[in-house]
Design a protein around this motif. Structure first.
Motif, PDB file in Angstrom:
ATOM      1  N   ASP A 194       8.152  36.386  31.871  1.00 47.31           N
ATOM      2  CA  ASP A 194       8.498  35.317  30.940  1.00 47.31           C
ATOM      3  C   ASP A 194       7.458  34.196  30.975  1.00 47.31           C
ATOM      4  O   ASP A 194       7.052  33.669  29.925  1.00 47.31           O
ATOM      5  CB  ASP A 194       9.873  34.746  31.289  1.00 47.31           C
ATOM      6  CG  ASP A 194      10.980  35.765  31.046  1.00 47.31           C
ATOM      7  OD1 ASP A 194      10.739  36.735  30.305  1.00 47.31           O
ATOM      8  OD2 ASP A 194      12.072  35.586  31.623  1.00 47.31           O
ATOM      9  N   SER A 195       7.023  33.831  32.195  1.00 43.24           N
ATOM     10  CA  SER A 195       6.089  32.711  32.334  1.00 43.24           C
ATOM     11  C   SER A 195       4.719  33.040  31.749  1.00 43.24           C
ATOM     12  O   SER A 195       4.209  32.335  30.881  1.00 43.24           O
ATOM     13  CB  SER A 195       5.965  32.340  33.817  1.00 43.24           C
ATOM     14  OG  SER A 195       4.987  31.348  33.997  1.00 43.24           O
ATOM     15  N   HIS A 198       4.815  33.802  27.996  1.00 37.30           N
ATOM     16  CA  HIS A 198       4.860  32.601  27.149  1.00 37.30           C
ATOM     17  C   HIS A 198       3.453  32.051  26.936  1.00 37.30           C
ATOM     18  O   HIS A 198       3.085  31.716  25.794  1.00 37.30           O
ATOM     19  CB  HIS A 198       5.746  31.551  27.807  1.00 37.30           C
ATOM     20  CG  HIS A 198       5.676  30.211  27.151  1.00 37.30           C
ATOM     21  ND1 HIS A 198       6.255  29.946  25.928  1.00 37.30           N
ATOM     22  CD2 HIS A 198       5.064  29.051  27.549  1.00 37.30           C
ATOM     23  CE1 HIS A 198       6.015  28.684  25.593  1.00 37.30           C
ATOM     24  NE2 HIS A 198       5.302  28.124  26.555  1.00 37.30           N
ATOM     25  N   HIS A 199       2.679  31.952  28.025  1.00 38.57           N
ATOM     26  CA  HIS A 199       1.306  31.456  27.889  1.00 38.57           C
ATOM     27  C   HIS A 199       0.498  32.335  26.946  1.00 38.57           C
ATOM     28  O   HIS A 199      -0.232  31.841  26.065  1.00 38.57           O
ATOM     29  CB  HIS A 199       0.621  31.413  29.257  1.00 38.57           C
ATOM     30  CG  HIS A 199       1.025  30.241  30.097  1.00 38.57           C
ATOM     31  ND1 HIS A 199       1.976  30.330  31.077  1.00 38.57           N
ATOM     32  CD2 HIS A 199       0.609  28.948  30.108  1.00 38.57           C
ATOM     33  CE1 HIS A 199       2.130  29.157  31.660  1.00 38.57           C
ATOM     34  NE2 HIS A 199       1.316  28.287  31.090  1.00 38.57           N
ATOM     35  N   THR A 201       1.512  34.293  24.572  1.00 38.74           N
ATOM     36  CA  THR A 201       1.984  34.166  23.186  1.00 38.74           C
ATOM     37  C   THR A 201       1.408  32.924  22.517  1.00 38.74           C
ATOM     38  O   THR A 201       0.934  32.965  21.367  1.00 38.74           O
ATOM     39  CB  THR A 201       3.522  34.104  23.168  1.00 38.74           C
ATOM     40  OG1 THR A 201       4.053  35.305  23.729  1.00 38.74           O
ATOM     41  CG2 THR A 201       4.034  33.953  21.734  1.00 38.74           C
ATOM     42  N   VAL A 202       1.445  31.797  23.256  1.00 36.24           N
ATOM     43  CA  VAL A 202       0.889  30.558  22.704  1.00 36.24           C
ATOM     44  C   VAL A 202      -0.614  30.684  22.488  1.00 36.24           C
ATOM     45  O   VAL A 202      -1.162  30.200  21.481  1.00 36.24           O
ATOM     46  CB  VAL A 202       1.217  29.380  23.637  1.00 36.24           C
ATOM     47  CG1 VAL A 202       0.553  28.097  23.121  1.00 36.24           C
ATOM     48  CG2 VAL A 202       2.724  29.187  23.742  1.00 36.24           C
TER      49      VAL A 202
END
Length: 381
Positions: A194-195, A198-199, A201-202
């Motif tokens: 998840d961590s 997320h990075h 994806t951004v």
């Protein structure tokens, strides 16, 4: 001194040890009395004394577990106990014969021991007449041997069964620890996904924006590229932190405070300084207790690194009367109620309660966060 560790055989039943030395002392006293009264020939004294000396030498080397090796000592010890009846003792050496056969049961199994004891009982009927005794004496001795043999073999069977169950329990306990470690790895891997996800994806969205803006708004495109570069550095640092958090879960073969110190040292170079100390007289920890303490320290270190923006984390393991306490404190920003609920402590608190202990976490009055686990030292009924 390590080369003589085999002399202190932990598998040797203490009762057999007491009986052996008591009988050896009794037979030695009988030999001394026989010499004083001159009731036998000098040759008989020498043979009997040599027989006793041989038993005393073989006893410490006698293995009580198949894994120990030196199996050749067992039949030699049995032969020496039987020879006691030839060299001077007629009946008082029977407990030593029983111990010798019990030893064979530990090494070769109950069937071998039962077969040998049956032969000894039969011989005890027919051999005594050759030494001046009657057949009735032989039958009485055989009956006594049979009764005591049943008792000894029953005791040996119980000990063997208890050892087997203990080994099974130890195997199950190790399996439980492995499953607990696997569960924590799965949870941490999910959080890592998840961590880092997320990075990434951004970063992907920022690079796509930069690609769209490169013709019409080049300044905005370069801004997106710079942001993607910064997020890449953060994602890489986050991935390295997770690798450090996952790596020491196997305990590296260490136990107790050594495993906790190893874990604390593994966070060196991550951007925070970690110190760890042990207070009180260290005692052996149960496997479940050790694993919970390990996970509490790991959780405290990982969250201080990821969320609290702490510069220093301190762990204290304190051994008290009947309990052990682990306190993990940092000098970070602390936690609000919402963050604290997601601190990953629920499963650890449940494990601590299952062991009869407690786990609590909260902000420190002078800043930072503190995690405290208190667990009993003994096995909870």
């Amino acid at each position: 001194m390590a080369r003589f560790d085999w002399l202190r055989d932990a598998d040797r039943p203490s009762l057999f040890n007491v009986v052996f030395w008591a009988m050896t002392t009794l037979l030695t006293a009988g030999l001394v009395q026989a010499i004083a009264t001159a009731s036998a020939t000098p040759l008989e004294y020498v043979l009997f004394a040599a027989n006793l000396a041989l038993l005393a030498v073989l006893w410490p080397a006698l293995p009580w577990s198949p894994a120990r090796g030196r199996h050749w000592v067992a039949p030699l010890f049995l032969a020496a106990t039987i020879l006691l009846g030839v060299t001077g003792s007629r009946a008082t050496h029977m407990p030593l014969i029983l111990i010798a056969v019990a030893n064979l049961a530990f090494l070769y199994g109950m069937r071998v021991a039962t077969a040998i004891l049956s032969c000894v009982v039969v011989l005890s009927v027919f051999v005594p007449p050759f030494f001046g005794s009657t057949v009735a004496d032989g039958l009485a001795q055989a009956a006594a041997m049979a009764v005591f043999s049943a008792f000894v073999l029953g005791m040996v069977a119980s000990i063997i069964e208890a050892r087997r169950r203990r080994e099974e329990a130890q195997g199950l306990l190790e399996r439980i620890r492995e499953l607990a470690v696997a569960e924590e790895r799965a949870r941490m891997a999910a959080e890592m996904h998840d961590s880092v996800g997320h990075h990434l994806t951004v970063i992907k969205m920022g690079l796509e924006n930069a690609e769209r803006f490169r013709e019409r708004r080049p300044e905005a495109a370069w801004a997106e590229v710079r942001q993607a570069k910064e997020l890449t550095v953060e994602a890489l640092a986050d991935a390295r932190r997770w690798v450090r958090a996952l790596r020491p879960l196997a305990l590296d073969g260490r136990v107790g405070s050594a495993a906790l110190e190893r874990l604390a040292a593994s966070f060196d170079g991550t951007g925070i300084s970690v110190s760890f100390e042990v207070r009180g007289e260290e005692r052996r920890l149960e496997a479940d207790t050790e694993l919970v303490l390990y996970r509490v320290l790991q959780e405290g270190l990982t969250n201080a690194l990821r969320h609290a923006r702490a510069e220093h984390v301190h762990g204290t393991l304190t051994f008290g009367d009947g309990q052990v306490a682990l306190v993990v404190s940092d000098d970070g920003t602390g936690r609000d109620d919402r963050a604290r609920c997601g601190f990953g402590l629920t499963s650890l608190a449940d494990r601590a309660r299952a062991l009869g202990g407690t786990l609590a976490g909260g902000n420190r009055p002078d800043g930072g966060f503190e995690l405290r686990a208190e667990l009993p030292l003994g096995v909870r009924a």
